[in-house]
Design a protein around this motif. Structure first.
Motif, PDB file in Angstrom:
ATOM      1  N   MET A   1       0.844  -1.168   0.000  1.00 17.85           N
ATOM      2  CA  MET A   1       0.000   0.000   0.000  1.00 17.85           C
ATOM      3  C   MET A   1       0.893   1.236   0.000  1.00 17.85           C
ATOM      4  SD  MET A   1      -2.831   1.266   2.854  1.00 17.85           S
ATOM      5  CE  MET A   1      -2.669  -0.256   3.671  1.00 17.85           C
ATOM      6  N   PRO A   2       0.596   2.214  -0.842  1.00 21.34           N
ATOM      7  CA  PRO A   2       1.381   3.444  -0.858  1.00 21.34           C
ATOM      8  C   PRO A   2       1.326   4.151   0.490  1.00 21.34           C
ATOM      9  CG  PRO A   2      -0.079   3.326  -2.764  1.00 21.34           C
ATOM     10  CD  PRO A   2      -0.438   2.201  -1.865  1.00 21.34           C
ATOM     11  N   ARG A   3       2.381   4.863   0.827  1.00 18.52           N
ATOM     12  CA  ARG A   3       2.462   5.515   2.132  1.00 18.52           C
ATOM     13  C   ARG A   3       1.392   6.578   2.332  1.00 18.52           C
ATOM     14  NH1 ARG A   3       8.394   6.389   4.316  1.00 18.52           N
ATOM     15  NH2 ARG A   3       7.264   6.045   6.205  1.00 18.52           N
ATOM     16  N   ASN A   4       0.925   7.214   1.250  1.00 20.69           N
ATOM     17  CA  ASN A   4      -0.043   8.285   1.395  1.00 20.69           C
ATOM     18  C   ASN A   4      -1.489   7.793   1.425  1.00 20.69           C
ATOM     19  OD1 ASN A   4      -0.162   7.514  -1.238  1.00 20.69           O
ATOM     20  ND2 ASN A   4      -0.079   9.559  -2.109  1.00 20.69           N
ATOM     21  N   GLN A   5      -1.685   6.496   1.321  1.00 21.97           N
ATOM     22  CA  GLN A   5      -3.039   5.949   1.343  1.00 21.97           C
ATOM     23  C   GLN A   5      -3.304   5.295   2.687  1.00 21.97           C
ATOM     24  OE1 GLN A   5      -3.922   2.901  -1.502  1.00 21.97           O
ATOM     25  NE2 GLN A   5      -6.103   3.270  -1.382  1.00 21.97           N
ATOM     26  N   LYS A   6      -4.410   5.657   3.319  1.00 21.77           N
ATOM     27  CA  LYS A   6      -4.783   5.072   4.598  1.00 21.77           C
ATOM     28  C   LYS A   6      -5.792   3.959   4.379  1.00 21.77           C
ATOM     29  CE  LYS A   6      -4.012   8.922   7.661  1.00 21.77           C
ATOM     30  NZ  LYS A   6      -4.526   9.573   8.851  1.00 21.77           N
ATOM     31  N   LEU A   7      -5.899   3.112   5.370  1.00 16.52           N
ATOM     32  CA  LEU A   7      -6.879   2.044   5.352  1.00 16.52           C
ATOM     33  C   LEU A   7      -7.775   2.208   6.564  1.00 16.52           C
ATOM     34  CD1 LEU A   7      -7.820  -0.543   3.921  1.00 16.52           C
ATOM     35  CD2 LEU A   7      -6.292  -1.806   5.434  1.00 16.52           C
ATOM     36  N   TYR A   8      -9.061   2.199   6.349  1.00 20.76           N
ATOM     37  CA  TYR A   8     -10.042   2.319   7.422  1.00 20.76           C
ATOM     38  C   TYR A   8     -10.769   0.987   7.539  1.00 20.76           C
ATOM     39  CZ  TYR A   8      -8.984   7.186   6.724  1.00 20.76           C
ATOM     40  OH  TYR A   8      -8.314   8.371   6.599  1.00 20.76           O
ATOM     41  N   SER A   9     -10.877   0.484   8.748  1.00 22.84           N
ATOM     42  CA  SER A   9     -11.513  -0.813   8.967  1.00 22.84           C
ATOM     43  C   SER A   9     -12.695  -0.667   9.899  1.00 22.84           C
ATOM     44  CB  SER A   9     -10.509  -1.808   9.547  1.00 22.84           C
ATOM     45  OG  SER A   9      -9.491  -2.042   8.605  1.00 22.84           O
ATOM     46  N   ILE A  10     -13.722  -1.443   9.602  1.00 25.78           N
ATOM     47  CA  ILE A  10     -14.945  -1.428  10.405  1.00 25.78           C
ATOM     48  C   ILE A  10     -15.011  -2.745  11.158  1.00 25.78           C
ATOM     49  CG2 ILE A  10     -17.465  -1.369  10.331  1.00 25.78           C
ATOM     50  CD1 ILE A  10     -15.439   0.207   7.558  1.00 25.78           C
ATOM     51  N   TYR A  11     -15.190  -2.649  12.463  1.00 27.41           N
ATOM     52  CA  TYR A  11     -15.246  -3.820  13.333  1.00 27.41           C
ATOM     53  C   TYR A  11     -16.576  -3.857  14.072  1.00 27.41           C
ATOM     54  CZ  TYR A  11     -10.186  -4.233  12.798  1.00 27.41           C
ATOM     55  OH  TYR A  11      -8.919  -4.374  12.295  1.00 27.41           O
ATOM     56  N   LEU A  19     -15.251   2.243  13.737  1.00 30.99           N
ATOM     57  CA  LEU A  19     -14.500   2.641  12.554  1.00 30.99           C
ATOM     58  C   LEU A  19     -13.119   3.056  13.025  1.00 30.99           C
ATOM     59  CD1 LEU A  19     -14.243   3.399   9.543  1.00 30.99           C
ATOM     60  CD2 LEU A  19     -15.216   5.629  10.125  1.00 30.99           C
ATOM     61  N   ARG A  20     -12.077   2.390  12.511  1.00 35.47           N
ATOM     62  CA  ARG A  20     -10.714   2.618  12.985  1.00 35.47           C
ATOM     63  C   ARG A  20      -9.780   2.952  11.832  1.00 35.47           C
ATOM     64  NH1 ARG A  20     -10.010  -2.780  16.651  1.00 35.47           N
ATOM     65  NH2 ARG A  20     -11.875  -2.519  17.926  1.00 35.47           N
ATOM     66  N   ASP A  21      -8.816   3.774  12.133  1.00 33.19           N
ATOM     67  CA  ASP A  21      -7.717   4.091  11.221  1.00 33.19           C
ATOM     68  C   ASP A  21      -6.625   3.075  11.515  1.00 33.19           C
ATOM     69  OD1 ASP A  21      -5.432   5.064  10.002  1.00 33.19           O
ATOM     70  OD2 ASP A  21      -5.758   7.129  10.629  1.00 33.19           O
ATOM     71  N   GLN A  22      -6.312   2.217  10.568  1.00 36.44           N
ATOM     72  CA  GLN A  22      -5.368   1.131  10.823  1.00 36.44           C
ATOM     73  C   GLN A  22      -3.962   1.619  11.136  1.00 36.44           C
ATOM     74  OE1 GLN A  22      -7.845  -1.001  11.596  1.00 36.44           O
ATOM     75  NE2 GLN A  22      -6.187  -2.395  11.236  1.00 36.44           N
ATOM     76  N   GLU A  23      -3.600   2.838  10.742  1.00 30.77           N
ATOM     77  CA  GLU A  23      -2.270   3.344  11.065  1.00 30.77           C
ATOM     78  C   GLU A  23      -2.108   3.581  12.560  1.00 30.77           C
ATOM     79  OE1 GLU A  23      -1.264   6.758   8.785  1.00 30.77           O
ATOM     80  OE2 GLU A  23      -1.263   5.661   6.904  1.00 30.77           O
ATOM     81  N   LYS A  24      -3.204   3.750  13.268  1.00 31.71           N
ATOM     82  CA  LYS A  24      -3.137   3.996  14.707  1.00 31.71           C
ATOM     83  C   LYS A  24      -3.183   2.697  15.498  1.00 31.71           C
ATOM     84  CE  LYS A  24      -4.911   8.595  14.249  1.00 31.71           C
ATOM     85  NZ  LYS A  24      -6.034   9.466  14.272  1.00 31.71           N
ATOM     86  N   GLY A  25      -3.283   1.578  14.811  1.00 35.68           N
ATOM     87  CA  GLY A  25      -3.227   0.286  15.473  1.00 35.68           C
ATOM     88  C   GLY A  25      -4.580  -0.222  15.933  1.00 35.68           C
ATOM     89  N   SER A  37     -10.556   2.006   1.630  1.00 34.97           N
ATOM     90  CA  SER A  37      -9.409   2.891   1.421  1.00 34.97           C
ATOM     91  C   SER A  37      -9.807   4.355   1.472  1.00 34.97           C
ATOM     92  CB  SER A  37      -8.734   2.580   0.090  1.00 34.97           C
ATOM     93  OG  SER A  37      -9.649   2.758  -0.972  1.00 34.97           O
ATOM     94  N   SER A  38     -11.097   4.632   1.547  1.00 36.23           N
ATOM     95  CA  SER A  38     -11.609   5.996   1.608  1.00 36.23           C
ATOM     96  C   SER A  38     -12.335   6.209   2.934  1.00 36.23           C
ATOM     97  CB  SER A  38     -12.576   6.236   0.447  1.00 36.23           C
ATOM     98  OG  SER A  38     -13.412   7.341   0.691  1.00 36.23           O
ATOM     99  N   TYR A  39     -12.011   7.315   3.621  1.00 35.47           N
ATOM    100  CA  TYR A  39     -12.692   7.617   4.887  1.00 35.47           C
ATOM    101  C   TYR A  39     -14.196   7.784   4.668  1.00 35.47           C
ATOM    102  CZ  TYR A  39     -14.300  10.076   9.009  1.00 35.47           C
ATOM    103  OH  TYR A  39     -15.001  10.443  10.125  1.00 35.47           O
ATOM    104  N   ALA A  40     -14.583   8.499   3.601  1.00 33.44           N
ATOM    105  CA  ALA A  40     -16.006   8.736   3.331  1.00 33.44           C
ATOM    106  C   ALA A  40     -16.750   7.418   3.121  1.00 33.44           C
ATOM    107  CB  ALA A  40     -16.174   9.647   2.122  1.00 33.44           C
TER     108      ALA A  40
END
Length: 69
Positions: A1-11, A19-25, A37-40
């Motif tokens: 995954m490119p460094r400028n792209q975030k991943l958002y996961s729903i649990y 809803l979590r930002d995977q970069e924050k663990g 891959s999109s926050y919206a």
């Protein structure tokens, strides 16, 4: 995954849809429902899923703001 792209996961956790930002663990025990891959798109999916499950939505993707629907 490119460094400028975030991943958002729903649990799905015991008390809420999260809803979590995977970069924050990850934290807590929960079942992964979807990743976006999109926050919206992630937020819309999480809102719809929370509404369908009749649960609150905890938004951990934006640390300074937490939403509850």
């Amino acid at each position: 995954m490119p460094r400028n792209q975030k991943l958002y996961s729903i649990y799905l956790s015991r008390f809420a849809v999260e809803l979590r930002d995977q970069e924050k663990g990850c934290f807590g025990s929960a079942e992964l429902v979807s990743s976006q891959s999109s926050y919206a798109n992630g937020l819309k999916f999480a809102q719809d899923f929370a509404r369908n499950q009749e649960m609150s939505l905890q938004n951990y993707a934006q640390f300074e703001v937490r939403y509850e629907y």
